[in-house]
Design an enzyme around this catalytic site. Structure first.
Site, short mmCIF file in Angstrom:
data_model
loop_
_atom_site.label_atom_id
_atom_site.label_comp_id
_atom_site.label_asym_id
_atom_site.label_seq_id
_atom_site.Cartn_x
_atom_site.Cartn_y
_atom_site.Cartn_z
N HIS B 255 8.66 13.14 5.87
CA HIS B 255 7.50 12.31 5.52
C HIS B 255 7.92 11.14 4.63
O HIS B 255 7.60 9.98 4.89
CB HIS B 255 6.47 13.20 4.82
CG HIS B 255 5.19 12.51 4.44
ND1 HIS B 255 4.05 12.60 5.21
CD2 HIS B 255 4.87 11.72 3.38
CE1 HIS B 255 3.08 11.89 4.64
NE2 HIS B 255 3.56 11.36 3.52
N GLU B 256 8.66 11.43 3.57
CA GLU B 256 9.05 10.37 2.64
C GLU B 256 10.06 9.42 3.27
O GLU B 256 10.08 8.23 2.95
CB GLU B 256 9.59 10.96 1.34
CG GLU B 256 8.61 11.86 0.58
CD GLU B 256 7.24 11.21 0.32
OE1 GLU B 256 7.17 9.96 0.26
OE2 GLU B 256 6.24 11.96 0.21
N HIS B 259 8.01 6.77 4.87
CA HIS B 259 7.56 5.76 3.91
C HIS B 259 8.71 4.81 3.53
O HIS B 259 8.57 3.59 3.56
CB HIS B 259 7.04 6.43 2.64
CG HIS B 259 5.65 6.97 2.75
ND1 HIS B 259 4.57 6.19 3.08
CD2 HIS B 259 5.15 8.22 2.56
CE1 HIS B 259 3.46 6.93 3.08
NE2 HIS B 259 3.79 8.18 2.78
N GLU B 285 1.04 5.25 5.63
CA GLU B 285 0.87 6.65 6.00
C GLU B 285 1.12 6.85 7.50
O GLU B 285 1.57 7.92 7.92
CB GLU B 285 -0.54 7.11 5.60
CG GLU B 285 -0.71 8.61 5.54
CD GLU B 285 0.02 9.29 4.37
OE1 GLU B 285 0.57 8.61 3.49
OE2 GLU B 285 0.05 10.54 4.38
#
Lengths: 490, 490
Positions: B255-256, B259, B285
């Site tokens: 997830h990170e 980003h 997101e």
């Protein structure tokens, strides 16, 4: 709000921003991804620009004129802000920008020339830096001595002439001691072996703890050149590991703990004020040196360390704690300042001091620097420099414009000598504590008599009050004669 | 220098300073000594004060009036600077300072109330924050809708009414899918065991590498709540480790990486300009979600991950890659937004959106918030909230003034659904690559069609152009129905 309050509120924010800039430098040397250098250089430049604007803000002049300080701390605060404001205002913005630009490039030139062993590639750059530093010195000196003006940035209140007198007084005894040592019949054995990285780091942490490092307000990371960074609630240390030489890691660590503990030991009421940092580089170095040398390399602490290392590395090639103590304090010929010992270190500094003073005064041309360096090294150390990286190219300082910085290392040693004599008198049980890995009684004495005052007293007055004596080289020289006289059976 | 050049030069320094402030936040959450909180808060306040002064500098208004942008990038740059300048100028300095002060204290109150399971301790504080946020919204809205003004800070160009229509269209299909899943006869097996910290970290690094994370411009550290931080040449990720639940660490990491890769993927010509960052929280997101879910939790990538985990942990309690895929995508009832799955997550968001919109509009009083939360949760999830930490006290957002932030999570999911449909069409070999631990073909498509544009296009236009279609919820809902229909044999 009085003018003094306004001044302090403004200064408080400037101090906070300057602490942010310092943290950015720490990040760059420890954790920053390698691809981020350009971005970081823009970020640093932006911070510097904000800080320069604040340091020369004309409102500071108005507040200073109207401020009515009352307590000694307030009077000293006004004095320190006045000093910074005057210095910052004297340097034209154009010159400051040009110096920043040229020195940032010069560091790269220096590193490349050193790698190529080619001083000629670097000397034109150095000449450029030197011209700008002379211009800066002239702006700061306001008619006074150029070198003094630069020195004053690092060790406020001392002059080049005073340093020269001090060094002249020290040189004969240091040279004699060095010659006796190198001629001694029974030199200490060297520590040899392979000392794994992780074990060294574990021991380094134990040493930092033994010297009272406050882990709740600090941390330890790896850096190419160990340094400490930060103030008040957050002063971090770094170390490095050479797997054939554990003393490098362990004594770098204790050294940086000395620097950091000074910042962390300052009275918390001084945080975010000009009193809230170490008062000079010399006093800073006195703390790192007395931790590292007078306490860390003494017979008592090395006894404790011998046991720890013997366990951690499954035995050592030196027989016992006495042999270990001697190997910690081995003196061997060498070219490199940062690798040298308590005896020879000051001789390295003295030659740099004389050379840079001549450069700034215009008595020595950059074109003649290599010859001057090599000649002086032969005279002081009795050996010819074998290659430029071991000679004139060994230190980064001049490339980044640090003229007037070198003598503060030796001043730190002199101050440490004075403090050690007073501390040993005041704390008779210190060696007993050090022998069980407890530097706290010494650290406590230093905190009380030196560290907590921050910038409150000028450097030499601080040392004089702490030791209740004039500052001079004798305590250091007596300590060295006595310590190395025993080790080398002179 | 034209007015536009002057504006850009000024903005460049502001961007650099804001990147420094962000780095300071990273430091605080990852490496800062625990005793440094007060100091850090002064440092952050000083940076914020400098940034606020620059963002409202009257010269910006003059430069904007005189600027003659030519290229689309220049036009958009002026548009974004105008937007920031207008917003910053509308908020009175007194209100900005009061909001900073109150929200910084409110976060502590929230944490304490949550620990005590005592919403009554927190509600007066929340009421205070809410009043200030309504005041801020009124200043920003300039006569328009209050909630829209806040939402616009996070997802520029969308209104609360539009979000409400979107969510209303999604809710029935999500609720139906959720009910079918929870009633299914053969639910997936849970992964069970003890998964050591260091092995999880090693696998997390391998996952980050599989998703093309550029380690030369980033690094990974541990944080309590994983986040990513930084731009251009330096965007770092964090993760956390729960030794009973390796998916927590691995999917947080992916997830990170989504980003961070967005920031690192932006055209380098946009660095230090307003175009040089992700255009909205929703688009941000969308990147983290499509990395984590549509790619990371797909059958192809989980096949690769199964082999790696099976080796690393000496076997797993799930039999094979199919069972593993099902356990990665397990849906279970639960109270906590951050622990929920692809299906239920949006339902958590929708109730927060409705509640916070009513709070800002004054249709709901803080005193009635607990009842409203619990009633709505029962209605949407069919379960009564068992304790406040599982209910109204679970999220930090409102305490720190983040009203209008929640919907961007669900918008990100919607955008990710749109992008996934287009990406699968454009990159037919993606699953084959993912099955061998290679997300590069998907990452490359996202970089080319979304990431590199930075702030150049407004959020929904960016997604529409990337997908060559209107932005709507169908692709996401079709994807969820199809994926979970198979897993749960619906």
């Amino acid at each position: 709000m009085s003018a003094f309050d306004d001044l302090l509120a403004f200064q408080r924010q400037t101090e906070a921003l300057s602490s942010v800039a310092e943290r950015l430098g720490w990040d760059q040397e420890t954790v920053m991804p390698r691809g981020a250098t350009e971005q970081r250089s823009e970020e640093m430049a932006a911070m510097e620009s904000v800080l320069h604007e604040r340091r020369t803000d004309p409102r500071i002049g108005e507040w200073l004129d109207a401020a009515k300080p009352e307590t000694p701390a307030e009077v000293r605060t006004v004095e320190l802000i006045t000093r910074d404001f005057t210095r910052s205002s004297r340097i034209p913005a154009r010159l400051a920008a040009e110096l920043a630009r040229v020195t940032s490039l010069a560091q790269g030139d220096w590193a490349e020339a050193r790698a190529n062993e080619a001083p000629d590639e670097f000397l034109p750059t150095l000449d450029n830096v030197l011209m700008l530093k002379r211009e800066e010195a002239a702006a700061l000196a306001d008619g006074g001595d150029l070198y003094d003006a630069l020195l004053d940035d690092y060790e406020p209140g001392i002059t080049g002439a005073e340093v020269a007198r001090l060094f002249d007084a020290m040189r004969p005894r240091l040279v004699a001691l060095r010659e006796n040592i190198l001629g001694a019949e029974n030199p200490p054995q060297a520590l040899k072996g392979h000392f794994p990285h992780d074990t060294q780091i574990r021991l380094a942490r134990a040493c930092a703890t033994a010297f009272g490092y406050d882990w709740s307000r600090g941390r330890m990371d790896i850096a190419v050149h160990p340094f400490s960074s930060g103030r008040w609630q957050d002063s971090r240390i770094t170390t490095r590991v050479v797997e054939t030489d554990p003393f490098n890691c362990l004594y770098s660590t204790i050294h940086e703990v000395g620097h950091s503990s000074y910042e962390l030991g300052i009275d918390e009421d001084y945080a975010f004020t000009p009193l809230g940092r170490g008062v000079s580089l010399g006093v800073h170095e006195s703390q790192s040196r007395i931790y590292e040398n007078q306490m860390g390399r003494g017979r008592a602490f090395t006894g404790w360390l011998f046991d720890r290392m013997h366990d951690a590395f499954d035995g050592l090639n030196v027989a016992d704690a006495d042999a270990f103590y001697r190997s910690v304090n081995r003196v061997t010929p060498g070219y490199i300042r940062t690798e040298s010992d308590e005896v020879q270190y000051n001789l390295h500094i003295m030659m740099r001091f004389d050379l840079e003073r001549d450069l700034i005064a215009g008595r020595l041309d950059v074109t003649d620097l290599v010859e001057a360096w090599n000649g002086r090294f032969l005279k002081d150390f009795g050996v010819s420099v074998d290659r430029p990286a071991n000679g004139v190219l060994q230190d980064v300082h001049w490339s980044v414009g640090l003229f007037g910085y070198f003598p503060t290392y030796a001043l730190g040693n002199v101050y440490a000598g004075c403090l050690n004599a007073a501390m040993r008198n005041a704390v008779p049980g210190l060696d007993e504590a050090l022998a069980s890995g407890e530097a706290e009684p010494g650290v406590e004495w230093l905190r009380e008599n030196v560290q907590r005052h921050g910038g409150l007293l000028p450097p030499r007055r601080l040392i004089a009050e702490a030791t209740d004596a004039e500052v001079g080289p004798e305590p250091l020289l007596d300590y060295l004669d006595e310590k190395f006289g025993r080790i080398y059976e002179l």
